[in-house]
Design an enzyme around this catalytic site. Sequence first.
Site, PDB file in Angstrom:
ATOM      1  N   LYS A 132       1.084  -1.265   0.052  1.00  0.00           N
ATOM      2  CA  LYS A 132      -0.154  -0.009  -0.007  1.00  0.00           C
ATOM      3  C   LYS A 132       0.734   1.206  -0.102  1.00  0.00           C
ATOM      4  O   LYS A 132       1.522   1.556   0.879  1.00  0.00           O
ATOM      5  CB  LYS A 132      -1.007  -0.001   1.249  1.00  0.00           C
ATOM      6  CG  LYS A 132      -1.732   1.321   1.524  1.00  0.00           C
ATOM      7  CD  LYS A 132      -2.590   1.241   2.633  1.00  0.00           C
ATOM      8  CE  LYS A 132      -3.057   2.607   2.996  1.00  0.00           C
ATOM      9  NZ  LYS A 132      -4.174   2.606   4.203  1.00  0.00           N
TER      10      LYS A 132
ATOM     11  N   ASP B  29      -2.706  10.217   3.884  1.00  0.00           N
ATOM     12  CA  ASP B  29      -4.309  10.034   4.255  1.00  0.00           C
ATOM     13  C   ASP B  29      -4.629  11.084   5.292  1.00  0.00           C
ATOM     14  O   ASP B  29      -4.906  10.816   6.267  1.00  0.00           O
ATOM     15  CB  ASP B  29      -4.288   8.447   4.931  1.00  0.00           C
ATOM     16  CG  ASP B  29      -5.618   7.876   5.217  1.00  0.00           C
ATOM     17  OD1 ASP B  29      -6.474   8.624   4.639  1.00  0.00           O
ATOM     18  OD2 ASP B  29      -5.734   6.916   5.615  1.00  0.00           O
TER      19      ASP B  29
ATOM     20  N   LYS C 226     -10.136  12.721   8.483  1.00  0.00           N
ATOM     21  CA  LYS C 226      -9.551  12.422  10.137  1.00  0.00           C
ATOM     22  C   LYS C 226      -9.420  13.671  10.721  1.00  0.00           C
ATOM     23  O   LYS C 226      -8.804  14.497  10.339  1.00  0.00           O
ATOM     24  CB  LYS C 226      -8.041  11.826   9.946  1.00  0.00           C
ATOM     25  CG  LYS C 226      -8.156  10.361   9.206  1.00  0.00           C
ATOM     26  CD  LYS C 226      -6.787   9.931   9.277  1.00  0.00           C
ATOM     27  CE  LYS C 226      -6.702   8.630   8.318  1.00  0.00           C
ATOM     28  NZ  LYS C 226      -7.571   7.470   9.070  1.00  0.00           N
TER      29      LYS C 226
ATOM     30  N   ASP D 160       1.487   6.362   5.905  1.00  0.00           N
ATOM     31  CA  ASP D 160       0.504   5.344   5.190  1.00  0.00           C
ATOM     32  C   ASP D 160       1.039   4.685   3.912  1.00  0.00           C
ATOM     33  O   ASP D 160       0.521   3.809   3.376  1.00  0.00           O
ATOM     34  CB  ASP D 160      -0.832   6.076   4.772  1.00  0.00           C
ATOM     35  CG  ASP D 160      -2.220   5.139   5.227  1.00  0.00           C
ATOM     36  OD1 ASP D 160      -1.771   4.342   5.621  1.00  0.00           O
ATOM     37  OD2 ASP D 160      -3.130   5.500   4.659  1.00  0.00           O
TER      38      ASP D 160
ATOM     39  N   ASP E 184     -12.397   7.076   3.668  1.00  0.00           N
ATOM     40  CA  ASP E 184     -10.947   6.770   4.580  1.00  0.00           C
ATOM     41  C   ASP E 184     -10.563   5.448   4.691  1.00  0.00           C
ATOM     42  O   ASP E 184      -9.597   4.994   4.932  1.00  0.00           O
ATOM     43  CB  ASP E 184     -11.323   7.061   6.021  1.00  0.00           C
ATOM     44  CG  ASP E 184     -10.147   7.447   6.794  1.00  0.00           C
ATOM     45  OD1 ASP E 184      -9.004   7.320   6.307  1.00  0.00           O
ATOM     46  OD2 ASP E 184     -10.137   7.455   8.260  1.00  0.00           O
TER      47      ASP E 184
ATOM     48  N   ARG F 212      -7.536  -0.517   0.664  1.00  0.00           N
ATOM     49  CA  ARG F 212      -8.250  -1.424  -0.006  1.00  0.00           C
ATOM     50  C   ARG F 212      -8.441  -1.127  -1.188  1.00  0.00           C
ATOM     51  O   ARG F 212      -8.550  -1.993  -2.148  1.00  0.00           O
ATOM     52  CB  ARG F 212      -9.380  -2.325   0.860  1.00  0.00           C
ATOM     53  CG  ARG F 212     -10.404  -1.585   1.054  1.00  0.00           C
ATOM     54  CD  ARG F 212     -11.521  -1.759   2.357  1.00  0.00           C
ATOM     55  NE  ARG F 212     -10.674  -1.553   3.450  1.00  0.00           N
ATOM     56  CZ  ARG F 212     -11.377  -1.441   4.709  1.00  0.00           C
ATOM     57  NH1 ARG F 212     -12.453  -2.225   4.664  1.00  0.00           N
ATOM     58  NH2 ARG F 212     -10.647  -1.226   6.003  1.00  0.00           N
TER      59      ARG F 212
HETATM   60  N1  BES Z   1      -4.326   4.302   7.135  1.00  0.00           N
HETATM   61  C1  BES Z   1      -5.559   4.026   7.910  1.00  0.00           C
HETATM   62  C2  BES Z   1      -5.305   2.812   8.958  1.00  0.00           C
HETATM   63  C3  BES Z   1      -4.367   3.314   9.880  1.00  0.00           C
HETATM   64  C4  BES Z   1      -4.972   3.632  11.205  1.00  0.00           C
HETATM   65  C5  BES Z   1      -2.910   3.084   9.888  1.00  0.00           C
HETATM   66  C6  BES Z   1      -3.883   3.887  12.332  1.00  0.00           C
HETATM   67  C7  BES Z   1      -1.818   3.516  10.848  1.00  0.00           C
HETATM   68  C8  BES Z   1      -2.588   3.710  12.184  1.00  0.00           C
HETATM   69  C9  BES Z   1      -6.528   3.535   6.964  1.00  0.00           C
HETATM   70  O1  BES Z   1      -6.699   4.025   5.742  1.00  0.00           O
HETATM   71  C10 BES Z   1      -7.926   3.831   7.770  1.00  0.00           C
HETATM   72  O2  BES Z   1      -8.224   5.030   7.719  1.00  0.00           O
HETATM   73  N2  BES Z   1      -8.804   2.854   8.116  1.00  0.00           N
HETATM   74  C11 BES Z   1     -10.035   3.124   8.480  1.00  0.00           C
HETATM   75  C12 BES Z   1     -10.965   2.142   8.059  1.00  0.00           C
HETATM   76  C13 BES Z   1     -12.400   2.649   8.273  1.00  0.00           C
HETATM   77  C14 BES Z   1     -12.661   3.997   7.778  1.00  0.00           C
HETATM   78  C15 BES Z   1     -13.234   1.647   7.631  1.00  0.00           C
HETATM   79  C16 BES Z   1      -9.840   2.695   9.994  1.00  0.00           C
HETATM   80  O3  BES Z   1      -9.158   1.635  10.380  1.00  0.00           O
HETATM   81  O4  BES Z   1     -10.192   3.432  11.030  1.00  0.00           O
HETATM   82 ZN    ZN Z   2      -4.950   4.743   4.902  1.00  0.00          ZN
HETATM   83 MN    MN Z   3      -7.670   6.149   5.620  1.00  0.00          MN
END
Ligand code: BES
Ligand code: ZN
Ligand code: MN
Length: 523
Positions: A289, A294, A301, A313, A372, A376
């Site tokens: 990835k 992000d 966020k 990220d 967010d 994926r």
């Molecule tokens: N990059 C983030 C995941 C992440 C969170 C990495 C904390 C490192 C530390 C990912 O893109 C994300 O935002 N995931 C969300 C998905 C949700 C919105 C379905 C999450 O896990 O909150």
């Molecule tokens: Zn992310």
């Molecule tokens: Mn995200």
Amino acid sequence: MKTLLALSIGAVLAGSTLLSTSVSAVTPAPYIHTQFSVTESMQQADLLVVLVPEDSGELRLSGWDRASRNHINRAISVAAFDGKAGSQLEIVAPVGLNYGRVLLLGVGNPAELTRVKAEDMGASLSSWVNGTKAETVHVHSQLIANASDNHRITAAMSHGVELRNYRFDRFKSQPDERPAQRYSWQVALATDARAQIEQKQALAQGVFTARELTNLPGSSGYPEAFANFAKAVLEPMGVEVTILGPEQVKALGMGSLYGVSQGSDMKAHLLVARWRGNNDEAPIALVGKGNTFDTGGYNLKTQAASILRMHTDKAGGAAVVGAIQALAGQKAEAHVVGVVPLSINMISGTAQLPGDVVTAGDGSTIEIGNTDAEGRLILADGIWYAREHIKPRAIVDIATLTGAKVGALGTSYSALFTKDQQIETTLREAGELVQERVWPMPLDGYDTIVRSRIADRINTGSPGAQAGAIFLQHFAGDIPWAHIDMAGDAFNASASGIHPEGSSGYGVRLLTEWVKLFQAQQN
Ligand code: BES
Ligand code: ZN
Ligand code: MN
């Protein structure tokens, strides 16, 4: 001053008018500041380090006069130094010896000293040396009589020294003086030890590239800059590099990858890096990835702490680049292709909206339940691209994918999702070897969690880490596949062990060792 000048020249060369506000010269820098030599004899140095196995008895090294020997052995007995693994004793060198100080490091039973422990010993040695004025360090390891233990341990220790000495200082106008010591390693057999140390240096170079890419701030390490950086590192090493720009991404139908950055001036790219270390037709594919920042998109966020670190990220993509570099540097006999979908998740008048539907490269449709959950989305097309255009025998993807993973496992393990027993076993083995451990999580029983009312699937679901994995599984089709969720593992707030503060380079050593273990089991 010199650095600043280089930066602005780079910014001009980058030639982008859109990015005029960013300091964006991100050319690779040389990272080896620690010089190593390998020898079979005593060398003069500021610091003498002696690796002492348990029960070594009285220490008598060649060239030690009687008074010096007595001085050191008296110190050993007064301090009750026993050579147990991890024990240490610092002695001001006796006047008869050509050293400033002598440091005894216990290695316990050498046969039982693991690679990880030896790396940690090297790391703490280097951080200790950095606190002294020593510029030359001689490490005597010949008390470890068994040659294979001797070489294994010195190579691992030198790796620890080097990994800890990395610095991210390209944005300092006056960088701290970098650790620039010279280490000489006195080993059982120089040729063999040197070969092992060189293999470890190639691995460290891969880790440094991953750390550097991951550490780059969002406006410096945007998709195109990331791709060019990787190309500049990899091509000279004999890796074939192809960069697909935004138009090619669109033309190949990768709407899922394209959509994440559609609202930014910094559009999607796809990096493909192939190391042909043998004649296998079907390569092993590593997909990482590469979301270079992000913000969350319109599902923004909103907590300062959660958005600040999101330049990391891209750590999965960085790990893939680093692993390809390490394998190439080691001349590993494997055919491996790294695929890194590159995006930046930002908002604007043209950004993706919650509820939008995109079409992925395989023709399937995706409802954007949450902007967010972009990782994926880009990996879907990265994995599909690998399957369709690389025709690999196996695919492993790695990503900072979900907060849910951090909730479930913290940072002691990354989460592993796979139905392939062989990949699972070898990934866990590789993880133990380098202490980048993975823990298996279930895929079975979660088939329905990414069902969408209006499209083929949706990019959200519960439980969170499984939703990401089950979503990705579809895009691997029939190819043996594993997904590693490394959220939380990319960044260290403070230095510890082999890690300086900042990006960890997590995944490079895991993937590099995994490719070799997995490859050894093929045919
Ligand atoms: N990059 C983030 C995941 C992440 C969170 C990495 C904390 C490192 C530390 C990912 O893109 C994300 O935002 N995931 C969300 C998905 C949700 C919105 C379905 C999450 O896990 O909150
Ligand atoms: Zn992310
Ligand atoms: Mn995200």
